[in-house]
Motif scaffolding. Structure first.
Motif: not given
Lengths: 412, 402
Positions: A33-34, A37, A41, A44, A280
């Protein structure tokens, strides 16, 4: 070839993971999950940066511009160079997608509707068509042709302000080669609608023949240039172009030199991503450290027993490392699948950020800022995904194995 | 409530049964909390400092103009024929806090080129008091308050029209009475905006020179620009418009809002990741003690009692971690208040250009009190969610104990 012992230890590690399948799933899921994400990012911002880059490059800036030294120094157009075969041959490579020799004239238009500064580009129509799709974006009239006499292509925003239509005459004010103030009439041949409002107001196109007659007072019959605008796939072609122009006195500028404001925006985004990745990474390492440690300490009795029957510490390390390998593989595959699914969908549909500007189209540093952002997933990001998963899991496992084996040694 | 002190003691002792594990959990949650508070304070202060640095240079917090000066939809467009005067401002305090300007779209003509710029007539003594524009003049000097017919150009513009300090340029435009406005002006200084767009599109002269150039009556001007950062409520003026920087420069507002939203997203992600890890650890910790819970059930402890003790454990751990996190976050914020952060670290040392101007903000971190309850609330929310699954499983298993 993997020997029998390694195969056995690998199997052992796999069974150890399955022994606490729920817990292993949780650890793998947290890491995945980390990573999802974090990579999302990155994807993105990669998408956003690529859209910004594309918008800048498409303002007739190109990825690179090769400029004559005087133009490079002060944008003085009075000493254009000839674009002969020798110059054209400098830029023959599969990485170079398009090249357009251009003459640049600063002019202005002044009417009762107002006054505005214009950038008059003298282009070779066929070469320019390969650089930019302006010829496809003509909403009224037609694009330039090589032998047009004093025809001009203008943007829709400019046409609207000065109430110009195809066939109308536009009076261009400028200073010619010797600095004399002149006003010349040009016929509006076409109106384009492309890029930002700012671009449409400022950029007008004429052919080389007209430009030379306006500025140099005669047509040399040759293709000349103040700058050669070059399109490549990305900025990685810089060394190639740089070495191509080395034997000449021509100068090179990338879009980042030509639009420093947007270049800094991209640098800032990259800096933020790096910072985010570190945070993170630290968070996830600290978060999974406890469960992994507990997982190993819980097996202390079992390890003690194995040690008693003669299994060496190096073999425990081997089992641990195989576990890391397996967990990395599982988490990596899971993360990659999630990423392909999420980013695959979003890269097609885009993420709408127009609410930040109440739906209004925003322009900055001459470009239209993207309102809908399309994330980009690349091979490099997937590679980073695996490296990140490996790093995070390795740190947690190595620390856990080390502390458990240390305890084992003490108790023996 | 009678048994609560015992339950509390029981839960507290349970936490210290595996001190290393508890400490790691405590540390990860505290560091997470501390980082989120620091990060939000950083983002907030960063936005404010960047905007302060940018707006104080030239743009100002808000502009008072004639209602028709700025276009109603697109504030980038303006009507230069719409002017105002001091008589229209009832609150005379506003005059003290703001500076008047004249804007004139003109052409500046050098030896070889004529380029379009926005010439702004400045009330020089007031500008020196309220703005930092003077610091952007790196070659030559700023406008002389007593002088006239002086002009300051951007470095890039000067380079393009081949002009240096001391040279004269011809300024040509259209005056407000319809006549051709033209004047010869002496270049006294060059502005350095780090190569940003405004280096090519702005020029400044004395207020009176601009007024004469534009054939305006002595009491008229275009804008009154306020730099008052503390101004919470915008002045309400009859017959005049008040336009904020956010409306004039929406691209800058969007960029700042984008970074602020991104910081909140990062905070949510961090809390989510920590919560997942905590949930995992709590589940292991609870299951490890399954036998113990069954023993407690056998000797008469109700399932609710066991569940309640586990909840107290998590709340105790969470509250301690959040408390330490707040202290850490606040300490880091205070440290960076005294030792401001240069945000050029995000661009590898390259100067930041915003709205066509170079800015060099040193971000001094200020604590925002609302974050000190919003962040703990967020963490408590996730912590409670985290606890649900392990707790439900413990309760279900305890039911089968006897």
């Amino acid at each position: 070839m993997v020997n029998n012992e390694s195969r056995y230890l690998f199997k052992f590690a796999w069974k150890s993971i399955l022994r606490n399948s729920g817990r292993s799933f949780f650890i793998g899921f947290s890491v995945s999950l980390a990573v999802v994400i974090a990579v999302w990012v990155v994807a993105f911002f990669d998408g956003l940066n690529s859209q910004i880059e594309k918008a800048v490059v498409n303002t007739n800036t190109g990825f690179f511009q090769v400029q004559d030294p005087l133009y490079y120094q002060s944008t003085d157009s009075s000493s254009p160079r000839e674009y002969g075969q020798d110059i054209s041959n400098l830029f023959v490579d599969s990485k170079i997608l398009a090249k357009s020799p251009e003459l640049v004239l600063d002019g202005n238009i002044s009417t009762p509707e107002g006054a505005m500064g214009l950038l008059v580009l003298g282009v070779e129509p066929e070469l320019h068509k390969r650089l930019m799709p302006i010829y496809k974006k003509i909403v009224k009239g037609n694009f330039l042709e090589k032998n047009d006499e004093f025809s001009i292509i203008i943007g829709q925003a400019l046409a609207k302000i000065f109430k110009l239509k195809v066939g109308d005459q536009l009076v261009l004010n400028y200073q010619d080669k010797i600095g004399e103030l002149r006003s010349e009439i040009l016929n509006v041949k076409g109106i384009y609608h492309y890029n930002s409002n700012g671009f449409e107001k400022r950029y007008v196109y004429i052919n080389q023949k007209s430009w030379q007659k306006l500025f140099l007072n005669h047509d040399t019959g040759k293709i000349l240039f103040n700058r050669i605008t070059i399109n490549t796939k990305d900025l990685l072609a810089e060394p190639l172009i740089s070495s191509a122009i080395k034997p000449t006195d021509l100068k090179l500028k990338s879009w980042k030199n030509l639009n420093p404001e947007m270049a800094v925006v991209l640098e800032f985004h990259d800096g933020m991503i790096r910072f985010f990745f570190i945070i993170i990474g630290l968070t996830i390492t600290m978060t999974i450290l406890t469960p992994v440690r507990m997982l190993w300490q819980e097996r202390l009795k079992e390890l003690k027993m194995m040690s008693t029957i003669g299994v060496s510490l190096s073999k425990f390390w081997k089992i641990g490392l195989y576990e890391v390998l397996l967990m990395t593989g599982l988490s990596g595959i899971f993360s990659s699948l999630m990423l392909i699914l999420i980013i695959g969908t979003q890269s097609a549909r885009g993420i709408d950020f127009r609410f930040l500007s109440d739906g209004v189209s925003i322009e900055r540093a001459g470009i239209k800022l993207p309102g809908i952002i399309y994330p980009q997933l690349s091979k490099e990001q997937l590679l980073i995904t695996f490296l990140f998963v490996t790093l995070v899991l390795s740190i947690s496992y190595i620390y856990s194995i080390y502390s458990t084996l240390k305890k084992l040694k003490e108790e023996r | 409530m009678k048994g609560f002190p015992f339950l509390f003691k029981f839960s507290y002792r349970n936490l210290w049964r595996a001190p290393k594990r508890t400490l790691i959990m405590l540390l990860s949650l505290s560091l997470g909390t501390g980082f989120i508070i620091w990060d939000l304070n950083f983002a907030n202060s960063g936005s404010k400092e960047v905007m302060k640095d940018f707006l104080n240079q030239y743009a100002g917090q808000y502009h008072i103009t004639n209602v028709d000066y700025y276009d109603r939809v697109n504030k980038k467009e303006f009507n230069n024929y719409r002017t105002m005067s001091d008589n229209q401002i009832q609150d005379k305090n506003l005059l003290e806090k703001s500076t008047k300007r004249i804007t004139a779209p003109v052409f500046v003509s050098g030896e070889k080129k004529t380029l379009g710029v926005l010439l702004t007539g400045l009330d020089v003594p007031k500008e020196l008091k309220l703005t930092t524009l003077k610091s952007a003049v790196t070659i030559g000097s700023f406008l002389d308050p007593q002088g006239s017919k002086e002009i300051i150009l951007g470095k890039k513009l000067a380079q393009r029209i081949n002009i240096s300090v001391g040279d004269e340029v011809a300024v040509i435009g259209q005056a407000l009475d319809g006549s051709v406005a033209n004047e010869l002006m002496k270049v006294v200084g060059l502005l350095d905006f780090g190569g940003g767009d405004l280096e090519e599109s702005l020029a400044f002269t004395q207020f009176q020179t601009a007024q004469e150039l534009m054939s305006m009556s002595p009491d008229m001007y275009h804008q009154r620009v306020s730099f008052s950062v503390e101004e919470e409520n915008l002045p309400k003026l009859t017959g005049l418009a008040v336009t904020t920087w956010d409306e004039i420069l929406p691209e800058i507002g969007v960029s700042v809002r984008f970074i602020d939203n991104f910081t909140w997203i990062v905070s949510f992600i961090i809390v989510l990741v920590i919560s997942l890890g905590l949930s995992n650890t709590l589940m292991i910790t609870f299951f490890e003690r399954e036998q113990e819970f069954q023993c407690l059930n056998i000797i008469g402890a109700k399932t609710s009692w066991v569940a309640f003790s586990l909840m107290i454990e998590v709340i105790l751990l969470g509250t301690t971690a959040i408390f330490i996190g707040i202290i850490l976050g606040h300490a880091a914020t205070t440290y960076f208040y005294h030792f401001p952060i240069n945000i050029e670290i995000f661009t590898g040392g390259k100067p930041i250009i915003m709205g066509g101007m170079i800015i060099k903000p040193l971000v001094r971190l200020y604590p925002v009190m609302s974050y000190y309850w919003q962040v703990p609330l967020l963490i408590y929310f996730f912590l409670s969610t985290t606890m649900i699954y392990p707790l439900v499983r413990v309760i279900n298993r305890s039911k089968n104990a006897i």
